[in-house]
Design an enzyme around this catalytic site. Structure first.
Site, PDB file in Angstrom:
ATOM      1  N   LYS A   1      54.148  45.759  42.901  1.00 49.53           N
ATOM      2  CA  LYS A   1      54.102  46.819  41.885  1.00 49.53           C
ATOM      3  C   LYS A   1      55.448  47.549  41.807  1.00 49.53           C
ATOM      4  O   LYS A   1      55.893  47.931  40.712  1.00 49.53           O
ATOM      5  CB  LYS A   1      52.961  47.783  42.203  1.00 49.53           C
ATOM      6  CG  LYS A   1      51.598  47.106  42.032  1.00 49.53           C
ATOM      7  CD  LYS A   1      50.489  47.874  42.713  1.00 49.53           C
ATOM      8  CE  LYS A   1      49.134  47.218  42.506  1.00 49.53           C
ATOM      9  NZ  LYS A   1      48.082  47.808  43.348  1.00 49.53           N
TER      10      LYS A   1
ATOM     11  N   GLY B   1      39.377  48.962  40.314  1.00 49.12           N
ATOM     12  CA  GLY B   1      37.971  49.019  39.901  1.00 49.12           C
ATOM     13  C   GLY B   1      37.806  48.301  38.581  1.00 49.12           C
ATOM     14  O   GLY B   1      38.705  48.345  37.719  1.00 49.12           O
TER      15      GLY B   1
HETATM   16  N1  LIG Z   1      39.966  44.377  40.981  1.00 46.48           N
HETATM   17  C1  LIG Z   1      40.748  45.354  40.574  1.00 46.48           C
HETATM   18  O1  LIG Z   1      40.417  46.527  40.667  1.00 46.48           O
HETATM   19  C2  LIG Z   1      42.093  45.019  39.972  1.00 46.48           C
HETATM   20  C3  LIG Z   1      42.908  46.071  39.506  1.00 46.48           C
HETATM   21  C4  LIG Z   1      44.131  45.779  38.910  1.00 46.48           C
HETATM   22  C5  LIG Z   1      44.522  44.454  38.814  1.00 46.48           C
HETATM   23  N2  LIG Z   1      43.717  43.466  39.299  1.00 46.48           N
HETATM   24  C6  LIG Z   1      44.174  42.082  39.171  1.00 46.48           C
HETATM   25  O2  LIG Z   1      43.306  41.398  38.285  1.00 46.48           O
HETATM   26  C7  LIG Z   1      43.188  40.039  38.684  1.00 46.48           C
HETATM   27  C8  LIG Z   1      41.708  39.712  38.901  1.00 46.48           C
HETATM   28  O3  LIG Z   1      41.204  40.542  39.917  1.00 46.48           O
HETATM   29  P1  LIG Z   1      39.640  40.586  40.261  1.00 46.48           P
HETATM   30  O4  LIG Z   1      39.477  41.674  41.256  1.00 46.48           O
HETATM   31  O5  LIG Z   1      38.840  40.626  39.017  1.00 46.48           O
HETATM   32  O6  LIG Z   1      39.472  39.167  40.984  1.00 46.48           O
HETATM   33  P2  LIG Z   1      38.110  38.440  41.388  1.00 46.48           P
HETATM   34  O7  LIG Z   1      36.965  39.400  41.385  1.00 46.48           O
HETATM   35  O8  LIG Z   1      38.383  37.667  42.614  1.00 46.48           O
HETATM   36  O9  LIG Z   1      37.861  37.425  40.175  1.00 46.48           O
HETATM   37  C9  LIG Z   1      38.625  36.285  39.975  1.00 46.48           C
HETATM   38  C10 LIG Z   1      37.947  35.433  38.915  1.00 46.48           C
HETATM   39  O10 LIG Z   1      38.749  34.290  38.636  1.00 46.48           O
HETATM   40  C11 LIG Z   1      37.964  33.107  38.797  1.00 46.48           C
HETATM   41  N3  LIG Z   1      38.870  32.068  39.300  1.00 46.48           N
HETATM   42  C12 LIG Z   1      39.653  32.119  40.398  1.00 46.48           C
HETATM   43  N4  LIG Z   1      40.328  30.954  40.549  1.00 46.48           N
HETATM   44  C13 LIG Z   1      39.961  30.174  39.515  1.00 46.48           C
HETATM   45  C14 LIG Z   1      40.305  28.869  39.111  1.00 46.48           C
HETATM   46  N5  LIG Z   1      41.179  28.147  39.798  1.00 46.48           N
HETATM   47  N6  LIG Z   1      39.722  28.378  38.000  1.00 46.48           N
HETATM   48  C15 LIG Z   1      38.840  29.090  37.283  1.00 46.48           C
HETATM   49  N7  LIG Z   1      38.487  30.367  37.616  1.00 46.48           N
HETATM   50  C16 LIG Z   1      39.039  30.882  38.713  1.00 46.48           C
HETATM   51  C17 LIG Z   1      36.867  33.465  39.764  1.00 46.48           C
HETATM   52  O11 LIG Z   1      35.768  32.606  39.556  1.00 46.48           O
HETATM   53  P3  LIG Z   1      34.364  32.825  40.352  1.00 46.48           P
HETATM   54  O12 LIG Z   1      33.767  34.061  39.754  1.00 46.48           O
HETATM   55  O13 LIG Z   1      33.557  31.616  40.024  1.00 46.48           O
HETATM   56  O14 LIG Z   1      34.721  32.957  41.789  1.00 46.48           O
HETATM   57  C18 LIG Z   1      36.581  34.916  39.347  1.00 46.48           C
HETATM   58  O15 LIG Z   1      35.693  34.930  38.249  1.00 46.48           O
HETATM   59  C19 LIG Z   1      44.057  39.877  39.930  1.00 46.48           C
HETATM   60  O16 LIG Z   1      45.327  39.420  39.558  1.00 46.48           O
HETATM   61  C20 LIG Z   1      44.155  41.292  40.459  1.00 46.48           C
HETATM   62  O17 LIG Z   1      45.345  41.517  41.199  1.00 46.48           O
HETATM   63  C21 LIG Z   1      42.512  43.710  39.871  1.00 46.48           C
END
Ligand SMILES: NC(=O)c1ccc[n+]([C@@H]2O[C@H](COP(=O)([O-])OP(=O)(O)OC[C@H]3O[C@@H](n4cnc5c(N)ncnc54)[C@H](OP(=O)(O)O)[C@@H]3O)[C@@H](O)[C@H]2O)c1
Length: 429
Positions: free
Chosen positions: A206, A303
């Site tokens: 970041k 979140g």
């Molecule tokens: N969570 C937060 O609060 C937050 C905040 C800011 C930024 N972010 C960023 O947003 C992004 C997503 O975060 P998240 O927390 O939502 O992650 P997450 O809950 O782990 O979700 C990842 C998603 O991507 C899918 N996925 C992963 N690898 C894949 C592949 N090779 N092919 C197809 N689908 C795939 C997963 O499938 P499955 O559901 O089947 O496992 C899941 O649905 C990240 O880059 C993170 O740094 C997150």
């Protein structure tokens, strides 16, 4: 008149599923406000068998992310699957195909940002990443658009909610690091493997993005020095508080006549600094500009729902461009950064020493600082039997000189232990 925009979403986890729910549940309200009718055409996940919190028509969900990028009905791609290589290849391909991309992936932007920005520029489509820093806090757009003409001098941010939660518990309740981490994990603020957060690596990605946008010069993630919070002790928390400081893990991006630097490490921050008041998992970014003065942005840094708000804002922005059919000029251009080596960055240090309590010790220690060109700002001493505790705060000096001084001090005969070393961030020299 409403115009339909087909969206493809890579990932439907925490952020992706919150986004899809919003696109479905708030469909009418979004259309009324923006004139845009969004249609989720494809969603890629890893495991098709997993229960989902949203409903999409049959055939929308796929486990092949390339189907999302290559679908001719997908006019705009949202990448919320995370990771660097696979996500990067997909984003790159979407941009090359002339599809705008919205991503929340700081790791990807910080590591392959230049290449992706160049691909977006070649295709005349936007690459937007408001959610990549500060989750729900609008910070990318203010930095890259509203403040595009501002000579920004410094950006300091609490950009990792997990570590800020842990530090708040340690400061407010005297919790040990391990205890506060376990609580963060139990509450879902920390991952089962918290390394990326507590090591400072997440904040470093970041910091790279904030520095690059603030100064219009590319600062890659490998150019960011970082340290985490794993070694912090409640003893330093207590002393910091006694002397009017809070300990925070800060991402700092600075520009001086000598160049640009970006770093992440714990700092002692005066309690009256606006960032010292940021508690729990909240994030905040403090910007100092030559003309605008001081700005503070704060709010939920993570979140599903808050992050989806930031992603949705980008989606709406990009969709307007898609429908206008015009090529989009890049929002910001990056020139090569003139970076200052971390060794040359001037910081103030706080050093906690356990020493033999006998005459002349302080003079020896002051001498070692002086030999490295570091001058002492204040000293606090407390004796306990034949041992004394010394807290020293130095004036600003180059990192390399501070380190050399402390290495020399560690070898002095009366010094039993250099118990901790932290940096101090305050206005005075
Ligand atoms: N969570 C937060 O609060 C937050 C905040 C800011 C930024 N972010 C960023 O947003 C992004 C997503 O975060 P998240 O927390 O939502 O992650 P997450 O809950 O782990 O979700 C990842 C998603 O991507 C899918 N996925 C992963 N690898 C894949 C592949 N090779 N092919 C197809 N689908 C795939 C997963 O499938 P499955 O559901 O089947 O496992 C899941 O649905 C990240 O880059 C993170 O740094 C997150």
């Amino acid at each position: 008149m409403e115009s339909t925009v087909g969206i493809g979403i890579l990932g439907a986890g925490t952020v992706g599923s919150a986004l899809i729910q919003r696109l479905v549940d708030d469909h009418v309200a979004i259309a009324a406000k923006t004139g845009l009718d969004f249609s989720v055409r494809r969603v890629a996940v890893r495991d098709l068998g997993k229960a989902r919190a949203f409903e999409v028509p049959d055939g929308v969900l796929t486990d092949d992310p390339w189907l999302v990028v290559n679908d001719p009905e997908v006019m705009l791609v949202v990448e919320v699957m995370g990771g660097r290589d696979r996500a990067g290849d997909l984003v790159f391909a979407a941009l090359e195909a002339g599809k705008p991309v919205v991503t929340a992936n700081k790791e990807l932007v910080a590591s392959r940002g230049l290449e992706l920005v160049a691909a977006a520029e070649r295709s005349g489509v936007p690459l937007l990443f408001e959610a990549a820093v500060g989750g729900g806090i609008p910070i990318i757009r203010p930095l890259s658009e509203t403040l595009a003409g501002e000579p920004v001098e410094r950006v300091m941010g609490i950009v990792n909610g997990t570590t800020n939660f842990i530090l708040s518990r340690m400061a407010e309740d005297g919790a040990e690091y391990g205890e506060a981490l376990a609580e963060a994990q139990a509450l879902g603020y920390a991952e089962p493997d918290p390394t990326a957060d507590v090591s400072g690596a997440d904040a470093a990605a970041k910091a790279s993005i904030l520095a690059s946008l603030a100064f219009g010069a590319w600062v890659g993630v490998d150019d960011v020095y970082y340290e985490g919070i794993e070694d912090l002790s409640p003893i330093d928390m207590a002393f910091a508080s006694e002397f009017g400081y809070a300990i925070k893990l800060l991402a700092v991006a600075e520009r001086s006549a000598a160049g640009i630097s970006a770093r992440v490490h714990p700092v002692l921050l005066p309690v009256d600094h606006p960032l010292a008041a940021i508690r729990g998992a909240t994030n905040a970014v403090f910007i100092e500009g030559e003309s605008v003065g001081e700005l503070l942005f704060s709010g939920p840094g993570a979140g599903g729902a808050p992050t989806a708000t930031a992603v949705l804002g980008d989606v709406i922005d990009a969709a307007r461009g898609v429908l206008a059919g015009a090529e989009v000029a890049p929002r910001i251009r990056f020139s090569p950064a003139e970076l200052i080596r971390f060794d040359d960055v001037a910081t103030k240090w706080y050093v906690r020493l356990e020493v033999e309590d006998r005459p002349g010790v302080l003079a020896e220690i002051a001498g070692a600082f002086g030999d490295s060109g570091v001058s002492i700002k204040s000293v606090w001493q407390e004796g306990a039997g034949d041992e004394a505790l010394l807290l020293i705060v130095t004036h600003r000096a180059a990192e390399a000189d501070q380190r050399a001084a402390v290495e020399a001090i560690a070898k002095l005969d009366p010094v039993r232990q250099v118990a901790s070393v932290l940096r101090v961030e305050s206005e005075e020299a």
